[in-house]
Design a protein around this motif. Structure first.
Motif, PDB file in Angstrom:
ATOM      1  N   TYR A 196     106.737 -26.441  -1.092  1.00 39.32           N
ATOM      2  CA  TYR A 196     108.200 -26.419  -1.043  1.00 39.32           C
ATOM      3  C   TYR A 196     108.664 -27.761  -0.463  1.00 39.32           C
ATOM      4  O   TYR A 196     108.005 -28.308   0.422  1.00 39.32           O
ATOM      5  N   ALA A 314     110.792 -19.352  -2.151  1.00 39.12           N
ATOM      6  CA  ALA A 314     111.999 -20.163  -2.010  1.00 39.12           C
ATOM      7  C   ALA A 314     112.853 -19.713  -0.836  1.00 39.12           C
ATOM      8  O   ALA A 314     113.435 -20.542  -0.122  1.00 39.12           O
ATOM      9  N   GLY A 317     111.147 -20.899   2.243  1.00 39.75           N
ATOM     10  CA  GLY A 317     111.246 -22.349   2.262  1.00 39.75           C
ATOM     11  C   GLY A 317     112.615 -22.812   2.726  1.00 39.75           C
ATOM     12  O   GLY A 317     112.732 -23.745   3.533  1.00 39.75           O
TER      13      GLY A 317
END
Length: 329
Positions: A196, A314, A317
């Motif tokens: 990430y 995500a 992250g």
């Protein structure tokens, strides 16, 4: 290993999905015939029925029933693993550590299920396992405000324990030292930064080193306090489960994980008590955030390597990026 945590839709486009690296997990239902004689011997109550019940990232749980009594049998899915976020793990050693922590908690009056028996896999064959009383409790997916306050009080009670040199805790003390936690956090962060877009690891090392190497009292830490490891009846915690992540280390490490799980709420803080920054209260916020890096980076690796879940990757992250911006300010 920490929980997968709450998954929320990210506010930005997803990164490319990672290559799945999922472990090939065994058919745990087929284990019952081999486990049954050991459990019957431990209970001494005659024939026992083992029924697959639940399964997490690392353990399968069977319901064991005999003579009208019910127990929870936890068995590692794999006896040993090697991951980028935890390195090599021998779950026989983990179970031995759990038993030592259980003694401490039970002796201090912290609510834990009665540990009936446990066994480390003998001579590299069979299975390691723990057998505990099955606790009847409410099904709780999300903690309400009063439950969060109860969790704060329980966490504080655990953190007041001074383990001393009780047998079976040497490995947990070594793993929970600030130097060891710094090494683990840096390794996890390096992996997360490969998965990430995050600040370069060499930029994050100085603030992490400064925050994590501060002197702190070594206390008992559960390190996985979340809804699925807590048995509630109403707002009261009647049992704490799953001691596999326990360490002896700075309370800020536990609270960093609580923060990463989204549970370091005003109600939790009220239950935990005390002013920020003092030994009798919450540690300094910067130390808590630095330890949150450890958990959030781990969750990113889990999302990529165990679950192939780009949404979870995500989300964590994004949360880790926000934490790093505070630490680098």
């Amino acid at each position: 290993m920490p929980a997968t945590g709450p998954a929320a839709r990210p506010a930005h486009p997803l990164p490319a999905a990672p290559e799945p690296g999922l472990r090939q997990l065994p058919d745990t239902a087929s284990w019952a015939p081999a486990l049954r004689p050991r459990i019957e011997a431990a209970l001494g109550r005659g024939p026992c029925v083992l029924t697959p019940w639940r399964q997490g990232m690392d353990f399968a749980v069977f319901r064991a029933e005999t003579g009208g009594a019910r127990y929870a049998l936890r068995v590692p899915l794999l006896e040993t693993t090697h991951t980028t976020y935890d390195g090599f793990t021998d779950f026989g050693e983990v179970i031995a550590g759990e038993a030592a922590v259980h003694r401490l908690l039970a002796d201090a009056g912290v609510p834990v299920p009665r540990l009936v028996a446990w066994e480390r896999r003998p001579d590299g064959a069979g299975h390691s396992w723990t057998l505990s009383d099955l606790i009847e409790h409410d099904e709780t997916a999300e903690l309400d405000e009063e439950q969060q306050r109860s969790l704060g009080r329980l966490t504080r009670a655990v953190h007041t324990l001074r383990p001393g040199r009780a047998p079976g805790l040497a490995a947990l003390r070594a793993q929970g030292s600030p130097a060891a936690l710094l090494r683990r956090t840096l390794a996890r962060y390096r992996r997360a930064a490969e998965l990430y877009p995050l600040p370069a690891p060499e930029l994050m090392e100085p603030p992490l080193r400064e925050a994590l190497l501060r002197p702190a009292a070594a206390r008992l830490l559960h390190m996985d306090l979340r809804a699925s490891n807590l048995c509630f009846r109403g707002s009261r915690i009647v049992a704490v489960l799953d001691l596999a992540n326990s360490l002896i280390g700075p309370p800020a490490a536990e609270l960093g994980r609580v923060y990463a799980y989204g549970l370091l709420t005003p109600a939790f803080r009220d239950g935990y008590g005390g002013p920020a920054g003092g030994e009798d209260g919450l540690p300094a916020p910067r130390a808590v955030l630095a330890y949150a890096v450890d958990t959030l980076a781990c969750l990113i690796a889990v999302a990529a390597e165990e679950l192939a879940d780009p949404v979870m990757l995500a989300d964590n992250g994004r949360r880790l990026a926000a934490v790093t911006s505070h630490l680098m300010a």
